[in-house]
Design an enzyme around this catalytic site. Structure first.
Site, PDB file in Angstrom:
ATOM      1  N   LEU A  71       0.591  -1.303  -0.071  1.00  0.00           N
ATOM      2  CA  LEU A  71       0.176   0.072  -0.129  1.00  0.00           C
ATOM      3  C   LEU A  71       0.788   1.251   0.098  1.00  0.00           C
ATOM      4  O   LEU A  71       0.469   2.318   0.674  1.00  0.00           O
ATOM      5  CB  LEU A  71      -0.927  -0.008   1.285  1.00  0.00           C
ATOM      6  N   CYS A  84      -6.574  -6.123   1.685  1.00  0.00           N
ATOM      7  CA  CYS A  84      -5.279  -6.250   0.953  1.00  0.00           C
ATOM      8  C   CYS A  84      -4.401  -7.139   1.784  1.00  0.00           C
ATOM      9  O   CYS A  84      -4.426  -7.094   2.844  1.00  0.00           O
ATOM     10  CB  CYS A  84      -4.530  -4.807   0.958  1.00  0.00           C
TER      11      CYS A  84
HETATM   12  C1  LIG Z   1       0.461  -4.263  -8.247  1.00  0.00           C
HETATM   13  C2  LIG Z   1      -0.772  -4.272  -7.786  1.00  0.00           C
HETATM   14  C3  LIG Z   1      -1.068  -3.400  -6.726  1.00  0.00           C
HETATM   15  C4  LIG Z   1      -2.409  -3.271  -6.260  1.00  0.00           C
HETATM   16  N1  LIG Z   1      -2.806  -2.482  -5.332  1.00  0.00           N
HETATM   17  C5  LIG Z   1      -4.151  -2.355  -4.901  1.00  0.00           C
HETATM   18  C6  LIG Z   1      -4.461  -1.493  -3.991  1.00  0.00           C
HETATM   19  O1  LIG Z   1      -3.574  -0.673  -3.673  1.00  0.00           O
HETATM   20  N2  LIG Z   1      -5.594  -1.352  -3.694  1.00  0.00           N
HETATM   21  C7  LIG Z   1      -6.603  -2.429  -3.846  1.00  0.00           C
HETATM   22  O2  LIG Z   1      -7.755  -2.335  -3.423  1.00  0.00           O
HETATM   23  N3  LIG Z   1      -6.273  -3.317  -4.649  1.00  0.00           N
HETATM   24  C8  LIG Z   1      -5.055  -3.488  -5.316  1.00  0.00           C
HETATM   25  N4  LIG Z   1      -4.739  -4.156  -6.143  1.00  0.00           N
HETATM   26  C9  LIG Z   1      -5.645  -5.463  -6.520  1.00  0.00           C
HETATM   27  C10 LIG Z   1      -6.378  -4.941  -7.834  1.00  0.00           C
HETATM   28  O3  LIG Z   1      -6.844  -3.654  -7.867  1.00  0.00           O
HETATM   29  C11 LIG Z   1      -7.292  -5.970  -8.505  1.00  0.00           C
HETATM   30  O4  LIG Z   1      -8.316  -6.233  -7.639  1.00  0.00           O
HETATM   31  C12 LIG Z   1      -6.462  -7.412  -8.326  1.00  0.00           C
HETATM   32  O5  LIG Z   1      -5.267  -7.054  -9.016  1.00  0.00           O
HETATM   33  C13 LIG Z   1      -7.416  -8.541  -9.341  1.00  0.00           C
HETATM   34  O6  LIG Z   1      -7.452  -7.756 -10.600  1.00  0.00           O
HETATM   35  P1  LIG Z   1      -6.530  -8.337 -11.936  1.00  0.00           P
HETATM   36  O7  LIG Z   1      -6.400  -9.750 -11.861  1.00  0.00           O
HETATM   37  O8  LIG Z   1      -7.252  -7.597 -13.400  1.00  0.00           O
HETATM   38  O9  LIG Z   1      -4.998  -7.761 -11.655  1.00  0.00           O
HETATM   39  C14 LIG Z   1      -3.475  -4.303  -6.682  1.00  0.00           C
HETATM   40  C15 LIG Z   1      -3.115  -5.123  -7.728  1.00  0.00           C
HETATM   41  C16 LIG Z   1      -1.675  -5.220  -8.078  1.00  0.00           C
HETATM   42  C17 LIG Z   1      -1.427  -6.257  -9.181  1.00  0.00           C
END
Ligand SMILES: Cc1cc2nc3c(=O)[nH]c(=O)nc-3n(C[C@H](O)[C@H](O)[C@H](O)COP(=O)(O)O)c2cc1C
Ligand SMILES: Cc1cc2nc3c(=O)[nH]c(=O)nc-3n(C[C@H](O)[C@H](O)[C@H](O)COP(=O)(O)OP(=O)(O)OC[C@H]3O[C@@H](n4cnc5c(N)ncnc54)[C@H](O)[C@@H]3O)c2cc1C
Ligand SMILES: Cc1cc2nc3c(=O)[nH]c(=O)nc-3n(C[C@H](O)[C@H](O)[C@H](O)COP(=O)(O)OP(=O)(O)OC[C@H]3O[C@@H](n4cnc5c(N)ncnc54)[C@H](O)[C@@H]3O)c2cc1C
Ligand SMILES: Cc1cc2nc3c(=O)[nH]c(=O)nc-3n(C[C@H](O)[C@H](O)[C@H](O)COP(=O)(O)O)c2cc1C
Ligand code: FES
Ligand code: FES
Lengths: 305, 253, 305, 253
Positions: A75, A132
């Site tokens: 975060l 998270c």
């Molecule tokens: C590098 C990275 C950082 C992320 N940071 C956050 C965050 O700060 N807050 C949050 O709610 N989700 C965060 N996520 C989760 C994404 O918003 C999402 O829920 C998750 O990656 C699943 O979607 P995807 O498979 O399309 O990446 C992060 C994901 C990644 C890969």
């Protein structure tokens, strides 16, 4: 001009199309704006903000896995104050709904952040990150606990009239129970899913590949799990769902909507092809045309089981 | 920053296990500077999922070059590309070497594949500056001197020339460089860069290094590539956006 | 002859090496025996057996996903009686520990199956499947419920002296709580993990790709999740762990052992390369040699965190 | 059952979007029978993860042939193979057509890519039996008559020859086949196979069909490919092991 209506509603939030950019995968919008015309996107969700700036975890923060990636960014963010002063002005230039994602380590901090940010009219909604996996406090402690999620929803609800979205943890047996609590406590919608808890080891050094040891799994690998969570919520609770997890193309978006999502968020894909969100919007329109769908929201929960 | 699909013109093994790929990419060739990098998607499928970062190795007219060895799945796929296959490039990324400081002599210090960014730097500097190149590797096969000038080499196992690491070699040669306005350009494993930093700082020499780290996006949106800053302990710099080239004074390697 | 000791112990069960073949991915051994010399394998686990034969789910039962597959076979099996009569004779020919996996829809059925099977001396241990996501009764109803898992362990323990392994569901927040219950109720080891709950839809017909709608996700996609579950158990509970999930090669086996597994099971990989288990055993030996490991069991839980 | 790595000898587009791949695989060529299939791993990476089943299309000496169109990712990768690339084959799998029953005239009824197994069957039967081939497709481009004999064709849209489906065409021609001892060999979409079954059963004609279904293993260990049996309602047959060729009397399609 096309006659297909791509707009969708998440409670009182109206989006020009269902494609949102996921928290933590677009920073505060400035870098991605080089590739994506933000005025064409459904909505943008900020990196999780906390009351004070957070440095985040030491390196190594990410590693690749089969059809996925693990991250433990921890975060890292500029904090509410710097966000308002330095990041909002850039985002103000665009006509795109801005959703602030908030992460905190106590109910009070969630409330405090929301109170401050809700004053800023550029912010159109809140997404509360109770899920998270990469921080010691807050994070899963909240996300996997029904009453904690209820409490956060209730208390944050009390300090803002803007649409309130709770981003749920997939690391639970029955995610619909959490969606139900959110609805009962006055939340307007849920986002599903955040990352799955995972890890990886270097077999020569025997050390974890990601310094934090446990990390969050995202990318296409998790798509079937995310779809099942969306479907479970849709079958059990009447609340708008934002589908997230492994979306790589327009077909995946349609699949999430059929399973019950009103809108979706694109995460990991932004790292691989930041121009993809725009392409997806165009292709969704073509699909609707081909399938004689006049309003894309018809897709939501249209599964035939 | 562009995303382009560029055709491979040629791929050759310049020495055992070291590949040089020539790519026709006029837009990138026009913009890119030494020390900047490209983030390359090696496959249309989801494995490998993420792009792979590569330093620009050289530029010749409308062509760019990258140099790599087969490290894992991504570089293996890259090594199998045929002439005419296109590759998906995101770049130019990051900050390159600063070549407008006050120096008259460029010193290149590289270990192993750390040599990759220097053919291009050498090309741009060689007419105006004196260049000394110190190149090291674990063993004779790991020493890459391709398109470098005025080279001295070192190997950890003594199989070629100087027996020891390349920073030691550089340090031993420092006295002969005494009266010049030096600038050191380094690239290689972190342990080497740390040693290089120590030598340069204690000898008060201006030194920039190109650092490496796992990356997802390559342009600042994932926060995956932190590096500790010497100035601000409350936040990290990003290798992809604030680097990959840093002055050694600015980062804790 | 090599001096490396590949043997491992799971409670009182001694295996010549840590490579087991996972339940549901090798039937009852006869087909895979065309590719694998069963006498070289650590152990073989049968397809889940129930008291009576089960027809299983109607087609379509499987579909592919990014780096994974979904299955909802529905525990199709010949039943305990036919197993003893028709399948055991084949397996008797081999010098390979036979582990019977049992699935049931009530505690009584688990007990009944175990009682009958424990009489057969060819059977060296039991693996109790409390975690199949693809059947209406039993399955996750048990696997996601702490007291049900405790009860099954306790009651089955009472009717057999053979090593008792409980195969845990990954679809829970804290798998170590389940491992703890298993230990407390007299179980000898846990297997982690069974498949993750997932789904997929056909975007043109809007029907689920797998007839049962919800299905189990296996394959390399789930490896990071499986590793995290193994690590969590290893950090919290002192019980032997059999690591399962997405193993594709010897490196993955080493990774599971470092994370805490005493042995591993190979599942989906058998479908893709049924000769892989043998290759993996050979390569593990080379790795040990290279790393100067004299006994492979040193690897178990040897992470450096 | 073998697992072999066999080199591709040639790949050609025999008609728009239909590929024929010639593979040097003496061991498989020696064993395989018409109606049996191969389970092919198209990539070394984990996407696509599972093997892809293909009927043996033909056998010529040490070479085997498969016929396919680009359906998804797997067949796309397959279509991009170059001469000399090897492919990983598991086979021969399943039961082929039974050609030792009592018949003197073989009738082939195929829809679309359902034609794939029949060049090989035709090769083995054509010297000893009379053969009639009824081949259908949605449209003219979908009708594949490659290496078949005595062909009549049908299209759903009437763009070629008979306007209607191939089972109707076959049925209309039945009267002319009246005095022969027929055996029908069918392959195509399930709806077509169902119609074919009805026609054959009501006319009391011996008929075998090659069925299709999603598969993981292809040799009986995953239970992924059930098909309802007419005899036993308490258990399924497996397409991969008990089929893919079934007598229409034995299965509910
Ligand atoms: C590098 C990275 C950082 C992320 N940071 C956050 C965050 O700060 N807050 C949050 O709610 N989700 C965060 N996520 C989760 C994404 O918003 C999402 O829920 C998750 O990656 C699943 O979607 P995807 O498979 O399309 O990446 C992060 C994901 C990644 C890969
Ligand atoms: C700015 C920069 C410039 C580079 N320039 C070159 C170059 O010119 N030539 C060259 O051969 N290599 C270069 N590399 C390293 C190159 O990116 C890796 O060799 C490549 O990613 C290996 O991919 P793979 O799929 O073959 O290996 P795999 O091991 O299968 O995958 C590598 C994975 O590990 C991650 N990773 C973990 N640690 C690191 C690290 N320290 N560096 C890179 N990736 C890491 C990557 O993100 C990637 O996902 C550079 C790296 C960076 C960051
Ligand atoms: C016994 C048998 C013989 C076959 N012979 C041929 C042939 O000769 N020529 C040819 O072109 N095709 C043939 N097929 C179909 C062929 O296997 C599919 O076209 C191929 O799997 C498509 O792979 P893809 O990656 O291109 O498509 P994708 O859509 O990316 O993947 C197909 C996936 O869908 C699954 N699937 C779902 N339903 C089915 C189904 N009914 N049949 C097959 N797969 C399904 C597969 O398991 C696979 O995982 C045959 C299938 C079977 C079962
Ligand atoms: C087709 C299929 C059938 C399975 N059947 C069973 C079963 O009957 N009982 C059981 O305990 N696990 C069953 N499993 C789960 C596997 O044993 C294993 O736990 C899971 O697939 C994860 O390992 P993998 O990723 O290596 O496949 C099955 C898995 C697959 C893919
Ligand atoms: S690699 Fe994504 S921020 Fe640097
Ligand atoms: S495909 Fe595995 S049993 Fe038939």
């Amino acid at each position: 001009m096309s006659k297909i209506d791509l707009s969708v509603n998440i409670a009182s939030l109206k989006l020009r199309n269902p494609i949102m950019l996921a928290s933590g995968t677009v920073g505060y919008g400035n870098e991605i704006a080089e590739f994506v015309d933000l005025n064409k996107i459904g909505a943008i969700v900020t990196k999780s903000l906390s009351l004070k700036p957070r440095k985040g975890n030491p390196p190594q923060r990410i590693t690749e896995t089969p059809a996925g990636m693990l991250n433990a960014i921890g975060l890292a963010n500029v904090g509410v104050e710097v966000f308002l002063k330095e990041k909002i002005p850039f985002l103000k230039q665009y006509d795109v709904p801005l959703i602030c994602n908030i992460a905190a380590s106590s109910v009070e901090e969630y409330v405090e952040c929301t109170k401050i940010l809700t004053e800023e009219e550029t912010i159109k909604a809140f997404e509360i990150n109770v899920s998270c996996p990469n921080v010691k406090e807050g994070g899963l402690q909240f996300g996997n606990n029904l009453s904690a999620v209820g409490k956060v929803t209730e208390k944050v609800r009390a300090v803002t009239n803007k649409p309130l979205i709770i981003k749920l943890s997939p690391n639970v047996s029955y995610i619909s129970e959490f969606a139900k609590v959110v609805k009962d406590e006055g939340g307007d919608a849920v986002s599903a899913i955040n990352t799955l808890v995972g890890t990886a080891f270097n077999i020569f050094t025997r050390k974890p590949k990601v310094q934090n040891v446990f990390a969050g799994l995202s990318g296409p690998a998790i798509k079937p799990v995310a779809l099942a969570k969306v479907l479970e919520i849709h079958q059990k609770v009447d609340i708008p769902i934002i589908g997230i997890g492994g979306i790589m193309n327009w077909k995946d978006v349609v699949e999430f909507m059929i399973a019950g999502a009103s809108a979706v968020q694109i995460g990991t894909l932004n790292f691989i092809d930041p121009t993809a969100p725009i392409k997806i919007i165009e292709e969704l329109e073509k699909y609707c045309e081909q399938m004689s769908i006049t309003s894309i929201s018809e897709l939501t929960g249209s599964y035939i089981i | 920053m562009l995303i382009v699909n560029s055709p491979v013109e040629e791929i050759k093994e310049i020495q055992k296990d070291i590949f040089l790929q020539k790519i026709y990419s006029p837009e990138i060739a026009r913009q890119i500077k030494p020390g900047q990098f490209l983030n390359i998607r090696v496959s249309e499928t989801v494995t490998p999922l993420l792009r792979r970062p590569f330093s620009v190795c050289d530029v010749e007219g409308d062509y760019i070059f990258i140099m790599f060895n087969i490290f894992g799945e991504g570089t293996k796929i890259l090594s199998h590309k045929h002439k005419g296959d296109t590759i998906d490039i995101l770049g130019p990324l990051g900050n390159g070497f600063n070549i407008s400081d006050d120096f008259d002599t460029a010193v290149i210090v590289a270990g192993g594949l750390g040599a990759a960014p220097f053919p291009y730097l050498t090309r741009l500097l060689k007419d105006k500056f004196e260049i000394f190149s110190f190149i090291g590797g674990r063993s004779i096969n790991d020493v890459i001197t391709f398109n470098l000038v005025n080279v001295k080499t070192a190997t950890d196992d003594g199989s070629l020339d100087y027996f020891g690491n390349v920073v030691q070699l550089f340090e031993e040669n420092l006295s002969s460089l005494k009266n010049k306005k030096l600038k050191v350009f380094g690239c290689g494993p972190n342990a080497m860069l740390r040693a290089l930093k120590d030598v340069c700082i204690s000898n008060n020499i201006n030194c920039e290094v190109s650092t490496e780290c796992a990356m997802a996006c390559g342009f600042g949106i994932c926060q995956g590539c932190p590096i500790e800053s010497t100035e601000q302990s409350d936040k990290y710099l990003l290798v992809c956006k604030d680097g990959p080239v840093f002055n050694v004074k600015d980062v804790i390697i």
